[in-house]
Design a protein around this motif. Sequence first.
Motif, PDB file in Angstrom:
ATOM      1  N   LYS A   1       0.837  -1.206   0.000  1.00 56.35           N
ATOM      2  CA  LYS A   1       0.000   0.000   0.000  1.00 56.35           C
ATOM      3  C   LYS A   1       0.865   1.247   0.000  1.00 56.35           C
ATOM      4  O   LYS A   1       0.514   2.265  -0.585  1.00 56.35           O
ATOM      5  CB  LYS A   1      -0.919  -0.004   1.223  1.00 56.35           C
ATOM      6  N   THR A   2       2.027   1.158   0.676  1.00 60.34           N
ATOM      7  CA  THR A   2       2.989   2.256   0.722  1.00 60.34           C
ATOM      8  C   THR A   2       4.389   1.673   0.569  1.00 60.34           C
ATOM      9  O   THR A   2       4.680   0.615   1.124  1.00 60.34           O
ATOM     10  CB  THR A   2       2.898   3.027   2.060  1.00 60.34           C
ATOM     11  N   VAL A   3       5.235   2.367  -0.181  1.00 56.65           N
ATOM     12  CA  VAL A   3       6.621   1.925  -0.383  1.00 56.65           C
ATOM     13  C   VAL A   3       7.552   3.083  -0.061  1.00 56.65           C
ATOM     14  O   VAL A   3       7.358   4.202  -0.545  1.00 56.65           O
ATOM     15  CB  VAL A   3       6.863   1.449  -1.829  1.00 56.65           C
ATOM     16  N   LEU A   4       8.551   2.825   0.768  1.00 58.22           N
ATOM     17  CA  LEU A   4       9.613   3.782   1.055  1.00 58.22           C
ATOM     18  C   LEU A   4      10.880   3.287   0.379  1.00 58.22           C
ATOM     19  O   LEU A   4      11.411   2.243   0.735  1.00 58.22           O
ATOM     20  CB  LEU A   4       9.836   3.924   2.562  1.00 58.22           C
ATOM     21  N   ALA A   5      11.343   4.027  -0.626  1.00 58.10           N
ATOM     22  CA  ALA A   5      12.538   3.639  -1.377  1.00 58.10           C
ATOM     23  C   ALA A   5      13.627   4.680  -1.187  1.00 58.10           C
ATOM     24  O   ALA A   5      13.363   5.882  -1.214  1.00 58.10           O
ATOM     25  CB  ALA A   5      12.215   3.485  -2.860  1.00 58.10           C
ATOM     26  N   MET A   6      14.858   4.228  -0.980  1.00 61.02           N
ATOM     27  CA  MET A   6      16.014   5.118  -0.874  1.00 61.02           C
ATOM     28  C   MET A   6      17.127   4.591  -1.770  1.00 61.02           C
ATOM     29  O   MET A   6      17.378   3.379  -1.810  1.00 61.02           O
ATOM     30  CB  MET A   6      16.521   5.214   0.558  1.00 61.02           C
ATOM     31  N   VAL A   7      17.773   5.506  -2.478  1.00 61.84           N
ATOM     32  CA  VAL A   7      18.893   5.145  -3.348  1.00 61.84           C
ATOM     33  C   VAL A   7      20.001   6.177  -3.179  1.00 61.84           C
ATOM     34  O   VAL A   7      19.766   7.303  -2.728  1.00 61.84           O
ATOM     35  CB  VAL A   7      18.463   5.072  -4.824  1.00 61.84           C
ATOM     36  N   ASP A   8      21.217   5.788  -3.568  1.00 58.59           N
ATOM     37  CA  ASP A   8      22.336   6.725  -3.484  1.00 58.59           C
ATOM     38  C   ASP A   8      22.178   7.809  -4.549  1.00 58.59           C
ATOM     39  O   ASP A   8      21.731   7.549  -5.666  1.00 58.59           O
ATOM     40  CB  ASP A   8      23.653   5.980  -3.696  1.00 58.59           C
TER      41      ASP A   8
ATOM     42  N   VAL B   1       4.287   5.512  -3.571  1.00 60.92           N
ATOM     43  CA  VAL B   1       5.729   5.278  -3.592  1.00 60.92           C
ATOM     44  C   VAL B   1       6.453   6.563  -3.202  1.00 60.92           C
ATOM     45  O   VAL B   1       6.264   7.601  -3.830  1.00 60.92           O
ATOM     46  CB  VAL B   1       6.202   4.825  -4.979  1.00 60.92           C
ATOM     47  N   MET B   2       7.244   6.496  -2.147  1.00 61.76           N
ATOM     48  CA  MET B   2       8.058   7.629  -1.706  1.00 61.76           C
ATOM     49  C   MET B   2       9.512   7.312  -2.031  1.00 61.76           C
ATOM     50  O   MET B   2      10.097   6.373  -1.486  1.00 61.76           O
ATOM     51  CB  MET B   2       7.883   7.869  -0.213  1.00 61.76           C
ATOM     52  N   GLY B   3      10.098   8.086  -2.937  1.00 60.41           N
ATOM     53  CA  GLY B   3      11.463   7.840  -3.380  1.00 60.41           C
ATOM     54  C   GLY B   3      12.407   8.947  -2.960  1.00 60.41           C
ATOM     55  O   GLY B   3      12.135  10.124  -3.193  1.00 60.41           O
ATOM     56  N   ILE B   4      13.522   8.574  -2.341  1.00 63.10           N
ATOM     57  CA  ILE B   4      14.459   9.535  -1.758  1.00 63.10           C
ATOM     58  C   ILE B   4      15.871   9.215  -2.220  1.00 63.10           C
ATOM     59  O   ILE B   4      16.259   8.048  -2.290  1.00 63.10           O
ATOM     60  CB  ILE B   4      14.384   9.477  -0.216  1.00 63.10           C
ATOM     61  N   THR B   5      16.642  10.258  -2.529  1.00 61.31           N
ATOM     62  CA  THR B   5      18.066  10.089  -2.835  1.00 61.31           C
ATOM     63  C   THR B   5      18.893  10.668  -1.697  1.00 61.31           C
ATOM     64  O   THR B   5      18.569  11.738  -1.161  1.00 61.31           O
ATOM     65  CB  THR B   5      18.440  10.788  -4.152  1.00 61.31           C
ATOM     66  N   THR B   6      19.960   9.967  -1.324  1.00 60.94           N
ATOM     67  CA  THR B   6      20.781  10.374  -0.181  1.00 60.94           C
ATOM     68  C   THR B   6      22.266  10.172  -0.510  1.00 60.94           C
ATOM     69  O   THR B   6      22.616   9.391  -1.392  1.00 60.94           O
ATOM     70  CB  THR B   6      20.450   9.529   1.070  1.00 60.94           C
ATOM     71  N   PRO B   7      23.158  10.857   0.234  1.00 61.73           N
ATOM     72  CA  PRO B   7      24.602  10.661   0.015  1.00 61.73           C
ATOM     73  C   PRO B   7      25.089   9.261   0.355  1.00 61.73           C
ATOM     74  O   PRO B   7      26.122   8.824  -0.145  1.00 61.73           O
ATOM     75  CB  PRO B   7      25.239  11.700   0.945  1.00 61.73           C
ATOM     76  N   GLY B   8      24.372   8.558   1.203  1.00 61.84           N
ATOM     77  CA  GLY B   8      24.754   7.197   1.583  1.00 61.84           C
ATOM     78  C   GLY B   8      23.532   6.414   2.003  1.00 61.84           C
ATOM     79  O   GLY B   8      22.534   6.982   2.453  1.00 61.84           O
ATOM     80  N   VAL B   9      23.598   5.086   1.859  1.00 61.07           N
ATOM     81  CA  VAL B   9      22.454   4.222   2.130  1.00 61.07           C
ATOM     82  C   VAL B   9      22.850   3.149   3.138  1.00 61.07           C
ATOM     83  O   VAL B   9      23.931   2.562   3.049  1.00 61.07           O
ATOM     84  CB  VAL B   9      21.951   3.552   0.838  1.00 61.07           C
TER      85      VAL B   9
ATOM     86  N   GLU C   1      26.773   2.106  -5.885  1.00 63.44           N
ATOM     87  CA  GLU C   1      25.347   2.029  -6.205  1.00 63.44           C
ATOM     88  C   GLU C   1      24.632   1.103  -5.227  1.00 63.44           C
ATOM     89  O   GLU C   1      25.000  -0.065  -5.076  1.00 63.44           O
ATOM     90  CB  GLU C   1      25.188   1.526  -7.638  1.00 63.44           C
ATOM     91  N   ALA C   2      23.607   1.616  -4.568  1.00 63.59           N
ATOM     92  CA  ALA C   2      22.870   0.828  -3.584  1.00 63.59           C
ATOM     93  C   ALA C   2      21.496   1.447  -3.354  1.00 63.59           C
ATOM     94  O   ALA C   2      21.290   2.640  -3.597  1.00 63.59           O
ATOM     95  CB  ALA C   2      23.640   0.752  -2.259  1.00 63.59           C
ATOM     96  N   GLY C   3      20.580   0.628  -2.898  1.00 58.46           N
ATOM     97  CA  GLY C   3      19.244   1.131  -2.601  1.00 58.46           C
ATOM     98  C   GLY C   3      18.379   0.058  -1.985  1.00 58.46           C
ATOM     99  O   GLY C   3      18.723  -1.125  -1.971  1.00 58.46           O
ATOM    100  N   PHE C   4      17.237   0.473  -1.464  1.00 56.26           N
ATOM    101  CA  PHE C   4      16.286  -0.466  -0.873  1.00 56.26           C
ATOM    102  C   PHE C   4      14.872   0.059  -1.039  1.00 56.26           C
ATOM    103  O   PHE C   4      14.649   1.256  -1.285  1.00 56.26           O
ATOM    104  CB  PHE C   4      16.587  -0.711   0.617  1.00 56.26           C
ATOM    105  N   ALA C   5      13.915  -0.842  -0.914  1.00 58.13           N
ATOM    106  CA  ALA C   5      12.495  -0.491  -0.926  1.00 58.13           C
ATOM    107  C   ALA C   5      11.800  -1.290   0.171  1.00 58.13           C
ATOM    108  O   ALA C   5      11.849  -2.522   0.171  1.00 58.13           O
ATOM    109  CB  ALA C   5      11.873  -0.799  -2.281  1.00 58.13           C
ATOM    110  N   ILE C   6      11.191  -0.574   1.120  1.00 57.49           N
ATOM    111  CA  ILE C   6      10.412  -1.210   2.181  1.00 57.49           C
ATOM    112  C   ILE C   6       8.947  -1.138   1.783  1.00 57.49           C
ATOM    113  O   ILE C   6       8.434  -0.067   1.453  1.00 57.49           O
ATOM    114  CB  ILE C   6      10.628  -0.512   3.535  1.00 57.49           C
ATOM    115  N   MET C   7       8.262  -2.278   1.815  1.00 59.01           N
ATOM    116  CA  MET C   7       6.869  -2.351   1.395  1.00 59.01           C
ATOM    117  C   MET C   7       5.960  -2.539   2.602  1.00 59.01           C
ATOM    118  O   MET C   7       6.125  -3.483   3.379  1.00 59.01           O
ATOM    119  CB  MET C   7       6.692  -3.502   0.403  1.00 59.01           C
TER     120      MET C   7
END
Length: 386
Positions: free
Chosen positions: A95-102, A141-149, A167-173
């Motif tokens: 229903k909601t996804v939190l995604a973070m990538v470098d 879907v909430m997508g965020i870019t950060t200096p580090g993951v 290169e790295a990232g994750f998605a929490i569902m």
Amino acid sequence: MGENEDFATSLQDSKASYVLSNVAEVIERILTFVPTKALLRIARVCRLWRNCARRVLRSQQLLSYVSAIGPSTTEVHVLCNILAQDVEKVFLLPKTVLAMVDCDTFHGRSYRFQQSEAKKSRHSLDTADELSRLFPKTCDVMGITTPGVVLTPCGPSSLPQEHQEGEAGFAIMFPSMDGAHVKPFHFCKKSISPTALKEAGLLDNRDLRVVLLFVYDAYQSGGGRFLKQILEPLAKSKALIAGGMVEGVFSPPRHCCSLGAYGVVGLALSGPRVQAASVLLDQDISNPKEAEATIRRLKAAKIPERNTMGFMFACVGRGRNYYNNQSNVESAAFHKVFPSIPLFGLFGNGEIGCDRIVKDDYTLCNSDKNSLQHEYTTVMTLVHFG
């Protein structure tokens, strides 16, 4: 003998067909072993299977996640590639996804468009759309870019890892959960107001337990006042606040935001089954033993470990260089204390949070909004979803 065998086989087939066409209990039991994407296809077979599939989906209330470590072999970020494969194996309806990538390798449709031509990566502007297409249209879907993951690789015994390079990232569902409500929010300077905060569940919400928030481009002129508008009312609430300053946001889009404008995205977590606690690793904590001792204080909250996530929001100045070239110090300390809880988070340009360990009392330890903002620290948080 041949005729008898044919008759026995036919009889068995007819019995199996009868059971699969009429006995809901058996069908539901079988469908619990079917991943969600296949389950949605199965639901089209007949009315009975559809009703059984719906009941199975409602029962799937455990969080799930997908992690990815590069480099990617295609034009999109490695997280999209791994998600495209692993989303077929997920046993929940997101229903909601939190995604973070470098931010170094992901320059999709982010609100921060200040990179020079020389720094732009191979990833196209369609990367953000590609990520969204992997989930149902009704999914936020909430997508965020950060200096580090910070992420925990997929697998039963994987150790959490801190990725400040590469290169790295994750998605929490997050599925729909009884007694735990996850509501995304997104404000910029044009859209923030007391009414908007109330509609997002951040004000006058007695069930609010946790707010995870991520601020982008707050260093610009007016960004400090904007952040104050967010933190001042939250500091007076009974919710646990945690998050950090991130590089940019690529989802959800807001048409009121101009390119490079500051804003905030986040998740408001409400409901009687939500529990949380956090500790602050301040500048004085500079060795593994001290980090572990501070994280171990979270045990006092007695939060159940099932369906619980750990979140780590650290300053870019910490990590390997902060601990004399030792990698994964804080994430390893967390895993030592909570070996069954996955850990996710970021390295950012400022941290939001404080010590909060008291169970069944969500009044912040200090109502001063300035106590929520930090530098060169790590906010380590546990969130339980019932």
